[in-house]
Design an enzyme around this catalytic site. Structure first.
Site, PDB file in Angstrom:
ATOM      1  N   ARG A  11      28.579  86.546  22.925  1.00 17.18           N
ATOM      2  CA  ARG A  11      28.096  86.288  24.282  1.00 17.18           C
ATOM      3  C   ARG A  11      26.714  86.908  24.482  1.00 17.18           C
ATOM      4  O   ARG A  11      26.395  87.952  23.909  1.00 17.18           O
ATOM      5  CB  ARG A  11      29.094  86.866  25.296  1.00 17.18           C
ATOM      6  N   ASN A  21      23.939  91.033  19.464  1.00 17.46           N
ATOM      7  CA  ASN A  21      24.405  90.225  18.342  1.00 17.46           C
ATOM      8  C   ASN A  21      23.286  89.666  17.472  1.00 17.46           C
ATOM      9  O   ASN A  21      23.537  89.269  16.334  1.00 17.46           O
ATOM     10  CB  ASN A  21      25.275  89.070  18.857  1.00 17.46           C
ATOM     11  N   ARG A  70      30.120  77.791  24.729  1.00 16.90           N
ATOM     12  CA  ARG A  70      31.234  78.096  25.624  1.00 16.90           C
ATOM     13  C   ARG A  70      30.874  77.815  27.080  1.00 16.90           C
ATOM     14  O   ARG A  70      29.698  77.834  27.470  1.00 16.90           O
ATOM     15  CB  ARG A  70      31.665  79.551  25.462  1.00 16.90           C
ATOM     16  N   SER A  81      38.664  87.903  24.613  1.00 17.65           N
ATOM     17  CA  SER A  81      38.420  87.145  23.383  1.00 17.65           C
ATOM     18  C   SER A  81      39.415  85.998  23.252  1.00 17.65           C
ATOM     19  O   SER A  81      39.061  84.892  22.840  1.00 17.65           O
ATOM     20  CB  SER A  81      38.528  88.071  22.168  1.00 17.65           C
ATOM     21  N   GLN A 102      34.408  89.661  14.056  1.00 15.40           N
ATOM     22  CA  GLN A 102      33.584  90.395  15.006  1.00 15.40           C
ATOM     23  C   GLN A 102      32.156  90.498  14.476  1.00 15.40           C
ATOM     24  O   GLN A 102      31.929  90.942  13.346  1.00 15.40           O
ATOM     25  CB  GLN A 102      34.147  91.803  15.220  1.00 15.40           C
ATOM     26  N   ARG A 160      49.692 122.524   9.966  1.00 21.96           N
ATOM     27  CA  ARG A 160      48.626 121.525   9.861  1.00 21.96           C
ATOM     28  C   ARG A 160      48.468 121.093   8.401  1.00 21.96           C
ATOM     29  O   ARG A 160      48.260 121.934   7.518  1.00 21.96           O
ATOM     30  CB  ARG A 160      47.295 122.093  10.361  1.00 21.96           C
TER      31      ARG A 160
END
Length: 408
Positions: A11, A21, A70, A81, A102, A160
């Site tokens: 987008r 992007n 889109r 998404s 992605q 731990r």
């Protein structure tokens, strides 16, 4: 045979980093890294970028993807998404399996996608998603108003474990989600017969904010996928002097002398390649006496041959390659003008400085983040060495200060 489509959501209204992007990461648009990996995996019947932005559409098509434009309904900040993918499925009914990749995972490689897609197409899973193993100790969050003590969620504080004694936990890394269309129609990306695909930590990086960018750049230079046609050896670098080693400017002194500056870091970059056995030839086509003096002094200082090219450059370069018994895949080229377009397109590795525009920018495989005369050549030399995955060559830490050599 089921139609398997890769869909990359991109987008234009990114809130964290504007047009994230397509922002350059190590000289390549962020989305270009995953498009290249998806194409070279050869497991997809179609590859799409879903966007609402003209410039993202242009970049996506340049890198070889189809574009799903889109609607406004699925381009909002609140759009999920899943909703965008559902619209894609309605517009492309032939698709049976969707791999949502992605754009913010630039260290994705083709072999990751090949193995994961085959888990659906050959092993019968309905959904597969990528994960990474993390060794993080988690604690319960509490607020001041609650006034309660926190509690360990995945360890015993009294015992731990050492890192090597604990297998860690599997966490989604966001690289990809694969699902059948049936699941998506039902409103889920993860369901049915599910499986995860574990990726090594070095390939798992997600970019959301600016601070992630320099970290991602160093990671992608070391672990990114540079293409199946990545040359195994660069034997020759052809470098334009005017507009690459220089910034186009010729200055006049008070006495009327013409001067041209060359960045010392660019010359260091040339030396780095020469040490690795790559020949560097400087290209010029100008008859300006000052530039002639410059190229003569550059030749003396660097040991590079200076070659004067007439039009068309491709013809003369190919004559040179024939004499040296070279193929284009063994040649790197940095140019900046329309006359360089053919050579930029054909060379195994090619680049333009940041301040280049027009057809040369489109033809180049790499756009430097430095401008002409201010480190672009050095950057491209480093890119060549990183692309060849030469472990002996490390990016030197010379600081941010630039030095200039004045020649007249």
């Amino acid at each position: 045979m089921r139609h398997v489509a890769a869909v990359i959501l991109a987008r234009g209204g990114s809130k964290g980093i504007p047009l994230k992007n397509i922002k350059l990461l190590a000289g390549i648009p962020l989305i270009g890294w995953v498009i290249r990996a998806a194409i070279d995996s050869d497991v997809f019947d179609s590859l799409w970028v879903s966007t609402d932005h003209d410039e993202i559409e242009r970049v996506a098509k340049k890198w070889g993807a189809k574009v799903h434009r889109r609607s406004a309904e699925v381009s909002k900040d609140t759009t999920s998404s899943l909703e965008t993918i559902q619209e894609f499925c309605r517009m492309n009914p032939e698709v049976d399996i969707i791999c949502n990749i992605q754009a913010t995972s630039p260290c994705l490689h083709p072999h990751h996608l090949i193995q994961a897609v085959e888990m659906v197409t050959k092993q019968g899973y309905d959904s597969v998603f990528s994960v990474v193993r993390r060794h993080h100790f988690r604690w319960q969050e509490v607020t001041r108003e609650e006034g309660t003590d926190t509690k360990a969620l995945n360890l015993n504080p009294a015992k731990r474990p050492h890192h090597q004694d604990w297998a860690g936990e599997l966490c989604e890394n966001g690289s990809f989600y694969i699902a059948t269309k049936k699941l998506i129609d039902e409103g889920v990306l993860q369901g049915g017969k599910m499986a995860y695909f574990e990726m090594p930590a070095e390939y798992s990086i997600d970019i959301d904010i600016d601070i992630d960018w320099p970290v991602a750049e160093q990671r992608v230079l070391r672990f990114g996928y540079f293409g199946k046609d990545k040359p195994e050896l660069v034997r020759l670098l052809l470098c334009n002097v005017l507009g690459c080693l220089t910034d186009w400017q010729i200055s006049l002194s008070a006495s009327g002398d013409e001067r041209v500056s060359v960045n010392s870091r660019d010359l260091d970059g040339i030396t780095m390649l020469q040490r690795e056995g790559t020949e560097v030839i400087l290209l010029t086509s100008s008859e300006n006496p000052t530039l002639k003096t410059l190229t003569d002094k550059l030749s003396q200082q660097t040991g590079c041959v200076v070659m004067s090219l007439n039009e068309p450059k491709q013809v003369e370069v190919e004559k040179l390659m024939k004499e040296k018994r070279l193929e284009w895949k063994e040649v790197a080229y940095i140019g900046n003008d329309a006359t360089d377009v053919d050579c930029l397109s054909l060379a195994g590795l090619s680049a333009v400085p940041l301040d280049t525009s027009g057809m040369a920018l489109i033809a180049a495989k790499y756009q430097c983040q430095s401008t002409a005369g201010h480190g672009a050549v050095r950057e491209f030399c480093e890119h060549i060495l990183h692309s060849l995955h030469n472990p002996e060559q490390q990016r030197s830490d010379t600081g941010s200060m630039e030095a200039c050599i004045i020649l007249w």
